[in-house]
Motif scaffolding. Structure first.
Motif, short mmCIF file in Angstrom:
data_model
loop_
_atom_site.label_atom_id
_atom_site.label_comp_id
_atom_site.label_asym_id
_atom_site.label_seq_id
_atom_site.Cartn_x
_atom_site.Cartn_y
_atom_site.Cartn_z
N LYS A 30 9.80 -9.23 12.98
CA LYS A 30 9.86 -9.71 11.27
C LYS A 30 11.11 -11.03 11.31
CE LYS A 30 9.45 -9.25 6.36
NZ LYS A 30 10.58 -10.13 6.25
N THR A 32 13.89 -11.93 9.37
CA THR A 32 14.75 -11.39 8.43
C THR A 32 15.49 -12.57 7.56
OG1 THR A 32 16.84 -10.81 9.99
CG2 THR A 32 15.01 -9.22 9.34
N GLN A 39 13.77 -9.12 13.75
CA GLN A 39 14.13 -7.82 13.86
C GLN A 39 12.75 -7.07 14.09
OE1 GLN A 39 17.02 -6.32 14.14
NE2 GLN A 39 18.05 -8.33 13.76
N ARG A 41 10.02 -4.52 13.21
CA ARG A 41 9.91 -3.34 12.05
C ARG A 41 8.56 -2.74 12.23
NH1 ARG A 41 14.49 -4.13 11.37
NH2 ARG A 41 15.62 -5.30 9.67
N TYR A 52 6.12 -2.88 5.07
CA TYR A 52 6.83 -3.02 6.56
C TYR A 52 8.03 -1.76 6.17
CZ TYR A 52 10.63 -5.78 5.19
OH TYR A 52 11.80 -6.28 4.34
N TYR A 53 8.43 -1.21 7.15
CA TYR A 53 9.39 -0.20 7.23
C TYR A 53 10.44 -0.48 8.23
CZ TYR A 53 5.63 2.16 4.83
OH TYR A 53 4.84 2.68 4.04
N LYS A 54 11.64 -0.27 8.20
CA LYS A 54 12.77 -0.42 9.20
C LYS A 54 12.14 0.27 10.56
CE LYS A 54 17.60 -0.24 10.12
NZ LYS A 54 18.90 0.17 9.68
N SER A 55 11.69 1.36 10.62
CA SER A 55 11.32 2.05 11.74
C SER A 55 10.00 3.03 11.28
CB SER A 55 12.45 2.77 12.51
OG SER A 55 12.78 3.62 11.89
N ARG A 64 10.03 -1.16 2.77
CA ARG A 64 11.08 -2.36 2.59
C ARG A 64 10.56 -3.49 1.96
NH1 ARG A 64 16.39 -2.79 6.21
NH2 ARG A 64 16.99 -0.53 6.15
#
Length: 597
Positions: A30, A32, A39, A41, A52-55, A64
């Motif tokens: 994605k 940023t 990055q 995601r 979407y989440y950081k991981s 997020r």
């Protein structure tokens, strides 16, 4: 890209119990912002919502960001086969899949969720038990159409009158047709009976059985068969005269109503035309304003997005690219000046090994490559450029001269740069030491965002990975290189004391290229020669008696797609600043300290 489920837009993507598309989750890159770029995601598609989440491991901490797909517009990128954009009003997500197949899979799944999201979809109707009626739809359309004529009620009234007249006229035509058919039947019967009477008279049949009332006695004594007259009144009870009068009146009414309609339409034609012209002009102005606003909004919402950064299909032209880079460099210079004025240098005790430690070749796996680079630079980098027409003098400031030779390969600028400079009060050993020592790198190098030593090969060779500060709209660059410092042994007693630092790109398993940065390739050398002028009398050599002659050579492949004019302009601007900044730092660090030969 790991995924919880696959999606291809088929019936397998729909839960048979709930009738809803199944959940889809996986890793997507994605965009940023212009600093951090792309990055990875963890993206989840569920219940018509894309989150979407950081991981994947951080899902329990909450998403997020999320988008409702009901009004989302999914746009596969025209040139990048792995990228697709999702926009909802002013919000835009730029996403990249692992490969074109995964991109198609995500797009089809998102479209399926979107199709099943709205009220009136097949799943929605099953869920609510609703049925759409064509009759009710037609009734609604009829009601809408009728209400649209309210402003022109006079014309509507005339049209309604014509409808009434039409119904009356149709009934009258049917009635008259029946009358005409009856009349035709009566005439046919009358002619048939007359033919029979004539035949009977000719055959002289006795007529005594007939009553006198059935014959007409003529003056000549003959008898004539008497037929009752076919009265229009008697046929089905139709009043022909009355029907004819009514038919005429109906026709006159239609003609009169038509005349009124024509008059009304002629009177209104001018006003309608004026209204239409006025509305068309309003519409044109509104459309122009809308287009202008959308263009401005698009610029504001997408400015800084991946379509406006460095790339083969960038939407920013070369002049805008150059202006943006120059403005960003100016901002960095101001920030650096402010930091330098506020910075209090912390004295670093960096022990300097004796010169002999730097004169050995080494036994590490890159030792042969390092020796080859050192010999090449000592052979070619110190050559005088006065007689070479390929080298162009681009900068001359006092003792510093910067030369450039223009070289392009596959559209990428690979211009070799060579700079010469003379600095008083420092030795070649000191200059090369501070150029090579990673412990003081951030004290003078302002273009680096972060760096780390990946591997220490020996006392005079390390492998370094560093990322440079991004200058938007150019992509961020990183470099992985081997840095070696070497004292060049003199071949005769008249040779000056010479030191060299060479930095050249290598590969390492602990610093592989990523999508976040463009990996640049470098081959850089700094060669420093110490010249000493004899002191007066018996005085000791001081820093006033020494001069360092610096030769700096840089061959850089920046990668990416930055315009050639921009790269050349940046090099012309930044290299002299770098040399002056670095040599000033060395003079400051060595001032008042013992001379290190």
């Amino acid at each position: 890209m790991s995924e919880k489920s696959s999606s291809s837009g088929s019936d397998e993507d729909v839960d048979p119990e709930s009738g809803q598309p199944v959940e889809l989750g996986g890793v997507l890159s994605k965009w940023t912002n212009y600093i951090h770029g792309w990055q990875d995601r963890w993206v989840v598609l569920k219940n018509n919502t894309l989150s979407y989440y950081k991981s994947e491991d951080e899902r329990e901490y909450g998403c997020r960001g999320s988008l409702c797909l009901s009004k989302a517009v999914i746009t596969p990128h025209e040139f990048d086969e792995c990228r697709f954009d999702i926009s909802v009003n002013d919000s835009v997500w730029y996403l990249r899949a692992e490969d074109p197949e995964h991109r198609l899979q995500w797009i089809e799944s998102i479209e399926l969720h979107k199709a099943e999201s709205g009220y009136g979809s097949e799943t929605s109707l099953r869920r609510h038990g609703s049925m759409l009626s064509l009759t009710s739809a037609a009734s609604a359309l009829s009601a809408t159409s009728t209400s649209s004529f309210k402003k022109g009620h006079r014309l509507c009234e005339k049209l309604a009158e014509m409808e009434t007249f039409r119904d009356i006229l149709c009934r009258q035509v049917d009635t008259l047709q029946k009358y005409f058919d009856s009349c035709a039947d009566a005439v046919s019967k009358d002619e048939f009976h007359r033919d029979r009477v004539v035949e009977e008279d000719e055959d002289d049949f006795p007529t005594t059985t007939r009553t006198d009332g059935e014959y007409n006695h003529n003056n000549n004594g003959s008898k004539e068969k008497l037929f009752p007259p076919a009265s229009p009144k008697g046929i089905n009870g139709i009043d022909f005269k009355g029907e004819a009068i009514t038919f005429k009146a109906t026709t006159a009414g239609i003609l009169s109503t038509l005349s009124h309609c024509i008059e009304l339409m002629v009177k209104r034609e001018d006003s309608w035309q004026k209204r239409i012209d006025k509305e068309l002009e309003k519409r044109r102005r509104v459309e122009d304003a809308y287009k202008s606003a959308m263009n401005e909004l698009k610029k504001k919402s997408h400015y800084g997005g991946p379509d406006y950064e460095e790339g083969p299909n960038s939407l920013i032209n070369e002049d805008e690219f150059f202006d943006a880079v120059e403005a960003a460099l100016d901002r960095q210079d101001k920030i650096e000046e402010q930091c330098q004025s506020e910075k209090v240098r912390i004295p670093r005790l960096t022990p300097v090994p004796p010169g002999d430690a730097y004169s050995t070749i080494g036994t590490h796996r890159f030792a042969t490559k390092v020796e080859e680079m050192v010999q090449n630079h000592m052979t070619y980098s110190l050559q005088d450029m006065g007689g070479d027409a390929n080298w162009q003098l681009v900068i001359e400031e006092g003792e510093m001269k910067v030369y450039r030779r223009e070289v392009e390969e596959n559209g990428i600028v690979l211009d070799p740069l060579k700079a010469t400079h003379a600095v008083k009060g420092v030795t070649g050993h000191e200059v090369c030491h501070y150029f090579w020592d990673t412990a003081v790198r951030l004290d003078w190098e302002t273009t680096i965002e972060n760096f780390n030593v990946v591997e220490t090969l020996s006392d005079n060779a390390v492998i370094v990975y560093q990322t440079h500060k991004r200058v938007w709209p150019a992509s961020q660059r990183d470099v992985l290189y081997l840095s070696a410092i070497r004292k060049i042994l003199a071949t005769n007693e008249n040779d000056p004391d010479t030191w060299l630092v060479c930095n050249f790109s290598v590969d390492h398993d602990n610093a592989l290229p990523t999508n976040r940065c463009v990996r640049a390739k470098i081959n850089v050398a700094m060669i420093c020669q110490t010249l000493v002028s004899p002191p007066e009398g018996d005085k000791e050599i001081s820093r006033d008696n020494i001069l360092c002659k610096i030769t700096y050579v840089a061959n850089v492949n920046p990668g990416g797609w930055a315009p050639a004019s921009v790269l050349r302009a940046v090099a012309k601007r930044e290299y002299p600043k770098f040399l002056k900044r670095f040599t000033s730092y060395v003079q400051e660090k060595t001032s008042g300290k013992p001379i290190l030969f």
